[in-house]
Enzyme design. Sequence first.
Site: not given
Ligand code: GLN
Length: 609
Positions: A398, A525, A527
């Site tokens: 992300c 994600h 994970e």
């Molecule tokens: N801050 C970034 C976004 O809002 C990444 C978010 C995250 O890593 N979960 O896109």
Amino acid sequence: MKYVLVTGGVVSGLGKGVTASSIGVVLKACGLRVTSIKIDPYLNTDAGTMSPFEHGEVFVLDDGGEVDLDLGNYERFLDIKLTRDNNITTGKIYQSVIDKERRGDYLGKTVQVVPHITDAIQEWIERVAAIPVDGKEGPADVCVIELGGTIGDIESMPFIEALGQFSYHVGPGNFCLVHVSLVPVLNVVGEQKTKPTQHSVRGLRGLGLTPNILACRSAKVLEENIKEKLSQFCHVLAANIITLNDVTNIWHIPLLLMDQKAHEAILKVLNLHGVAQQPKLEEWTDRAKLCDALHDPVRIAMVGKYTGLSDSYLSVWKALLHATVACHKKLVVEWVPSTDLEDNTAKEAPDAYKAAWNLLKGADGILVPGGFGDRGVQGKILAAKYARENNVPYLGICLGMQIAVIEFARSVMNLWDANSTEFDPDTRTPCVVFMPEGSKTHMGGTMRLGSRRTYFQVTDCKAAKLYGNVSHVDERHRHRYEVNPDVVPEFESAGLAFVGKDETGKRMEIIELPAHPYFVGVQFHPEFKSRPGQPSALFLGLIAASCGQLDALLQNPSHLRKPIPERISSNGVFLPKVYQNGHKKGHAHKPAKSLVNGNYYSNANGVHV
Ligand code: GLN
């Protein structure tokens, strides 16, 4: 439907969540279908607004629910997919009751905690317990309900009252109460003390709940006379008093329960003796033993906000563990505070700067996890640059992918002011931008949350191969910003491959550097869907690349989603593995110091929650 309620007494942090999930594992191993509900007596309607550095990570479900990390334990242990409603909070219950009141559903009655809140809790439990979570049709056989907090907390009172009524409502034979308590040992006398448990059981009874089973956390196995004493004072059969002594890794807990016949006690209370079979937990036994026997370390530098609370990145840590065990290595996570890698720290705290860079340079692989806000972003960019330039395996999740894109733009494409509009709304080179799925003007609820589909654009890339050459994958998301689709062609000509996109082709989901040994970034994600025995593909890629096994893994895709069967002798000794491709990779590793924060081993209570 049968219910197992798990409550906790004496102190928090006893490992109630792991105990409840482990009860689920043993019941599942008896052939029963199991679901679970976690009750969090706080007022937040969900965990989405709670700081991971105070409360532990926010776990994300397929349906986009942002929930307590204990639901992650249930999903991983039971291999199920829960819904947002499987996490009940005081806020959710009150909100539903107040909404009903505003609609006039209470027909002019005074709306009160008893019966309106307590009824709403019971209705919620019955409704959610019936939702299938294991991919099969129809409701599960047993629902494990974990009540967060400790007996006696003011906040949990309405839930205790509701659960007391509920046990009466579902009737005997359908409700089993397991109380997790603490039996401390006083150093001076070395004696196991039963008084705290006695008090907490008394508290429970005073609130109208009678425990059927006591699960006692203690450093050592409970002595027989202690069990008898507990049985006498707490009115629980001695056979129903289970010791949860310290173990070397949490996969031992279901085995601990099974060895003490906890399942038989539960099945008896639930009148399920006739339908359940003897539990089969060979896979868990092998994995728990294997995990203890692994000693060859693989060091992963996790570059994020350092907090000391390892639960902030719990699922990432678990996913790394699943992948490491599958590669027969011992996981060593080095937490690198990203701000310490920055130039400012070199001036202000040179020792911290040196230590952070030493950790990063000593690592076999680098992982930059998700995150919000601009603190430490420069340090993360430096970590991604280091990985890219030095052929060190890198997985960016992300924010970790967005960082890698910004770094590539600045260093490779000479776009020195490239940035995300999250960190610099006025940047002239926005390569990561706000891309809401819904309204562009409405700021609330604009997070892209939950399961979304990613389509592979090419077959000849590491990510597609690791996922088993499927055409698409469904993974969970939690973000607002994304790679600016307008700049993608320029990036591609400069050598950054966008190998996974959404169905519109506008949202970039997976990046890769084809010429690098393993440089992968994902907008999602992965994970959250990793399981013991079924490691997440891209984590497996990172670990395999970090210990020199990636080529072998990619050549032999049958290893990809399955743990490689290990030879463990009957006394639990690990016999070194000869790889199927005929050689065992020698890797010049330093011996493992210890695992930072002691996570791999049990914590002070012996259990990592
Ligand atoms: N801050 C970034 C976004 O809002 C990444 C978010 C995250 O890593 N979960 O896109």
